[in-house]
Design an enzyme around this catalytic site. Structure first.
Site, mmCIF file in Angstrom:
data_model
loop_
_atom_site.group_PDB
_atom_site.id
_atom_site.type_symbol
_atom_site.label_atom_id
_atom_site.label_comp_id
_atom_site.label_asym_id
_atom_site.label_seq_id
_atom_site.Cartn_x
_atom_site.Cartn_y
_atom_site.Cartn_z
ATOM 1 N N GLU A 62 -3.906 3.686 14.268
ATOM 2 C CA GLU A 62 -4.768 2.747 14.997
ATOM 3 C C GLU A 62 -5.300 3.297 16.305
ATOM 4 O OE1 GLU A 62 -1.556 2.339 14.563
ATOM 5 O OE2 GLU A 62 -0.602 1.902 16.486
ATOM 6 N N ARG B 148 0.843 -1.207 0.000
ATOM 7 C CA ARG B 148 0.000 0.000 0.000
ATOM 8 C C ARG B 148 0.879 1.258 0.000
ATOM 9 N NH1 ARG B 148 -3.206 -1.728 5.285
ATOM 10 N NH2 ARG B 148 -1.156 -2.613 5.637
ATOM 11 N N LYS C 41 2.769 1.513 7.046
ATOM 12 C CA LYS C 41 3.229 0.675 8.160
ATOM 13 C C LYS C 41 4.276 1.406 8.995
ATOM 14 C CE LYS C 41 2.065 -3.055 8.801
ATOM 15 N NZ LYS C 41 0.864 -3.514 9.558
ATOM 16 N N ASP D 38 -3.510 -11.644 13.565
ATOM 17 C CA ASP D 38 -2.635 -10.500 13.889
ATOM 18 C C ASP D 38 -2.655 -10.193 15.384
ATOM 19 O OD1 ASP D 38 -5.244 -9.540 13.800
ATOM 20 O OD2 ASP D 38 -4.637 -7.548 13.140
ATOM 21 N N HIS E 287 1.302 0.524 15.887
ATOM 22 C CA HIS E 287 1.171 -0.662 16.760
ATOM 23 C C HIS E 287 2.402 -0.806 17.640
ATOM 24 C CE1 HIS E 287 -2.546 -2.047 14.890
ATOM 25 N NE2 HIS E 287 -2.011 -1.725 13.724
ATOM 26 N N TYR F 220 0.354 3.705 10.576
ATOM 27 C CA TYR F 220 0.083 2.649 11.546
ATOM 28 C C TYR F 220 1.378 2.414 12.318
ATOM 29 C CZ TYR F 220 -4.298 1.106 9.309
ATOM 30 O OH TYR F 220 -5.564 1.034 8.826
HETATM 31 N N1 LIG Z 1 -5.244 -10.569 9.344
HETATM 32 C C1 LIG Z 1 -5.455 -9.344 8.922
HETATM 33 O O1 LIG Z 1 -4.906 -8.907 7.922
HETATM 34 C C2 LIG Z 1 -6.435 -8.469 9.648
HETATM 35 C C3 LIG Z 1 -6.935 -7.309 9.055
HETATM 36 C C4 LIG Z 1 -7.882 -6.542 9.745
HETATM 37 C C5 LIG Z 1 -8.302 -6.947 11.021
HETATM 38 N N2 LIG Z 1 -7.768 -8.080 11.571
HETATM 39 C C6 LIG Z 1 -8.170 -8.585 12.908
HETATM 40 O O2 LIG Z 1 -9.457 -9.153 12.868
HETATM 41 C C7 LIG Z 1 -9.955 -9.212 14.190
HETATM 42 C C8 LIG Z 1 -11.387 -8.721 14.243
HETATM 43 O O3 LIG Z 1 -11.408 -7.322 13.991
HETATM 44 P P1 LIG Z 1 -12.766 -6.479 13.986
HETATM 45 O O4 LIG Z 1 -12.430 -5.136 13.461
HETATM 46 O O5 LIG Z 1 -13.862 -7.240 13.348
HETATM 47 O O6 LIG Z 1 -13.065 -6.382 15.554
HETATM 48 P P2 LIG Z 1 -14.457 -5.965 16.242
HETATM 49 O O7 LIG Z 1 -14.125 -5.438 17.576
HETATM 50 O O8 LIG Z 1 -15.272 -5.149 15.318
HETATM 51 O O9 LIG Z 1 -15.219 -7.379 16.413
HETATM 52 C C9 LIG Z 1 -14.794 -8.398 17.291
HETATM 53 C C10 LIG Z 1 -15.998 -9.197 17.740
HETATM 54 O O10 LIG Z 1 -15.504 -10.315 18.476
HETATM 55 C C11 LIG Z 1 -16.456 -10.596 19.510
HETATM 56 N N3 LIG Z 1 -15.828 -11.425 20.535
HETATM 57 C C12 LIG Z 1 -14.869 -11.064 21.437
HETATM 58 N N4 LIG Z 1 -14.557 -12.127 22.202
HETATM 59 C C13 LIG Z 1 -15.310 -13.179 21.764
HETATM 60 C C14 LIG Z 1 -15.441 -14.535 22.170
HETATM 61 N N5 LIG Z 1 -14.706 -15.042 23.182
HETATM 62 N N6 LIG Z 1 -16.327 -15.306 21.501
HETATM 63 C C15 LIG Z 1 -17.053 -14.795 20.495
HETATM 64 N N7 LIG Z 1 -16.995 -13.532 20.083
HETATM 65 C C16 LIG Z 1 -16.130 -12.715 20.709
HETATM 66 C C17 LIG Z 1 -16.858 -9.205 19.983
HETATM 67 O O11 LIG Z 1 -18.094 -9.237 20.688
HETATM 68 C C18 LIG Z 1 -16.965 -8.439 18.651
HETATM 69 O O12 LIG Z 1 -18.282 -8.462 18.117
HETATM 70 C C19 LIG Z 1 -8.958 -8.369 15.014
HETATM 71 O O13 LIG Z 1 -8.059 -9.221 15.663
HETATM 72 C C20 LIG Z 1 -8.247 -7.553 13.992
HETATM 73 O O14 LIG Z 1 -6.969 -7.137 14.427
HETATM 74 C C21 LIG Z 1 -6.853 -8.831 10.905
#
Ligand SMILES: NC(=O)c1ccc[n+]([C@@H]2O[C@H](COP(=O)([O-])OP(=O)(O)OC[C@H]3O[C@@H](n4cnc5c(N)ncnc54)[C@H](O)[C@@H]3O)[C@@H](O)[C@H]2O)c1
Length: 370
Positions: free
Chosen positions: A118, A15, A75, A270, A96, A94
């Site tokens: 973030e 990006r 980043k 992540d 972190h 970003y």
């Molecule tokens: N791999 C990647 O490239 C990438 C990219 C973007 C986001 N992410 C990750 O994805 C994840 C989700 O992000 P998001 O923006 O949707 O977060 P968010 O806060 O919008 O949603 C998380 C959800 O998880 C639920 N939750 C928490 N603990 C739980 C449990 N024990 N059981 C069931 N549900 C539970 C919460 O109630 C919430 O609705 C994060 O870890 C974020 O860092 C990864």
């Protein structure tokens, strides 16, 4: 203000911090924008487009960092970039920082004003500069999952939507936040049978309303999860506990009981991942098979679709770039409490409490320093 947009150095980062349209707007408001040669190339924005928008193309990162008053990146800087730090330089990217003590030390020592995407807060709460990447990752998780369900990628050879007379795949999404709901939108659109499990009853109610019954909702607890995991063809991990590692809500035992050739996409990787058998993978080696289940656990999924991700990211960062450029750092953070919350380091002080706590360093409130 003189704004610099370097080429990202971090491995596989595709990006770029500003698109040509943003450059054009900044230039029309009297700012100078320096763009490093090839900075937008991986997102298919070439130097010519930046030049036409009014940017000055700079061949060397060293010159760009030295001349710019504010650096707009994607980043966190990596080691070869540390030598460009200097007092008063504004860095907007970003970061972190919590798990990065070395970078934190460099930013503090060189008195860089570091504003982390973030931690910038929206007017109505939330973290607006994180949301678009969750939207991208959530949607991409289904695209990737559908591909890995194909036989040649090791999956059980299923079409997500099935065909008339043959049932569609079952998609289980753990966590109904931004990632989870975006996954569900794509998966229902492709005709899969979709279940979202979340521990928040309020969230499940919202999801039920949002999808008008087209998505099944499940109160997450160890027994409901175990049952649903065993039935899933595609399992998407999307739980988040803000500021903490992801809870491992799917055990190795549950994965062992999954169907042969089922696919796991652990987007939450992540933050450590929410599935016990998941470990981080890269875009070069994105998947592995364990217990006859395909695992895809790429930590920076949005880099797979840099054009979309760059546009989605800059759509939300640009307003803050304008504020910082138009008013200067101190006035911009005075005017916007959300941007104020984004400041992690200032004049050698650590101004973000959670990072200070994580690294056991002293914290100073930014308001005391301004
Ligand atoms: N791999 C990647 O490239 C990438 C990219 C973007 C986001 N992410 C990750 O994805 C994840 C989700 O992000 P998001 O923006 O949707 O977060 P968010 O806060 O919008 O949603 C998380 C959800 O998880 C639920 N939750 C928490 N603990 C739980 C449990 N024990 N059981 C069931 N549900 C539970 C919460 O109630 C919430 O609705 C994060 O870890 C974020 O860092 C990864």
């Amino acid at each position: 203000m003189i704004i610099g947009v370097p080429k990202e150095l971090k491995d596989h980062e595709t990006r770029v911090g500003l698109v040509p349209a943003g450059v054009g707007e900044l230039v029309s408001f009297g700012h100078t924008v320096l763009v490093e040669t090839g900075a937008g190339q991986a997102s298919f924005f070439d130097d010519e487009e930046y030049r036409n928008a009014g940017a000055t193309i700079v061949p060397a990162a060293k010159e760009l960092w030295a001349k710019a008053e504010m650096i707009v990146k994607v980043k966190e800087p990596i080691e070869p970039e540390y030598r460009f730090f200097r007092p008063g330089l504004v860095l907007f990217t970003y970061l972190h920082l919590a798990p990065l003590p070395d970078l934190t030390e460099e930013l503090l020592q060189h008195q860089v004003t570091a504003v982390a995407y973030e931690t910038v807060e929206g007017h109505g709460g939330g973290l607006p500069l994180l949301e678009p990447m969750s939207e991208v990752a959530g949607r991409l998780a289904v695209q990737v999952g559908a591909q890995y369900l194909e036989r040649r990628y090791g999956g059980r050879g299923m079409l997500l939507g099935g065909v008339p007379g043959v049932p569609p795949a079952r998609v289980l999404v753990l966590g109904g936040g931004i990632v989870g709901t975006n996954s569900a939108k794509m998966a229902t659109g492709m005709g899969a049978v979709v279940t979202i499990a979340d521990r928040s009853a309020a969230r499940l109610r919202q999801i039920d309303d949002l999808f008008g019954g087209r998505v099944l909702t499940l109160a997450a607890n160890p027994s409901t999860i175990a049952e649903a995991v065993a039935e899933a063809d595609l399992l998407i991990g999307a739980v988040l506990i803000p500021g903490a590692s992801a809870p491992k809500i799917v055990s190795t035992d549950m994965v062992r009981r999954m169907k042969r050739g089922a696919v796991i996409v652990d987007v939450a990787i992540d933050q450590g991942g929410c599935i016990e058998t998941a470990h981080p993978t890269t875009h070069t080696h994105p998947s592995y098979v364990l217990h006859d289940v395909v695992h895809y656990c790429v930590t920076n999924m949005p880099a797979a679709v840099p054009r979309t991700s760059t546009l989605a990211l800059t759509n939300v960062t640009f307003a803050y770039v304008r504020q910082l450029a138009d008013h200067g750092f101190a006035e911009a953070v005075r005017r916007d409490a959300g941007l104020h919350a984004g400041v992690n380091t200032y004049q050698g002080a650590l101004t973000y409490e959670a990072v200070a706590a994580a690294q056991k360093r002293p914290y100073r409130a930014l308001s005391e320093l301004l």
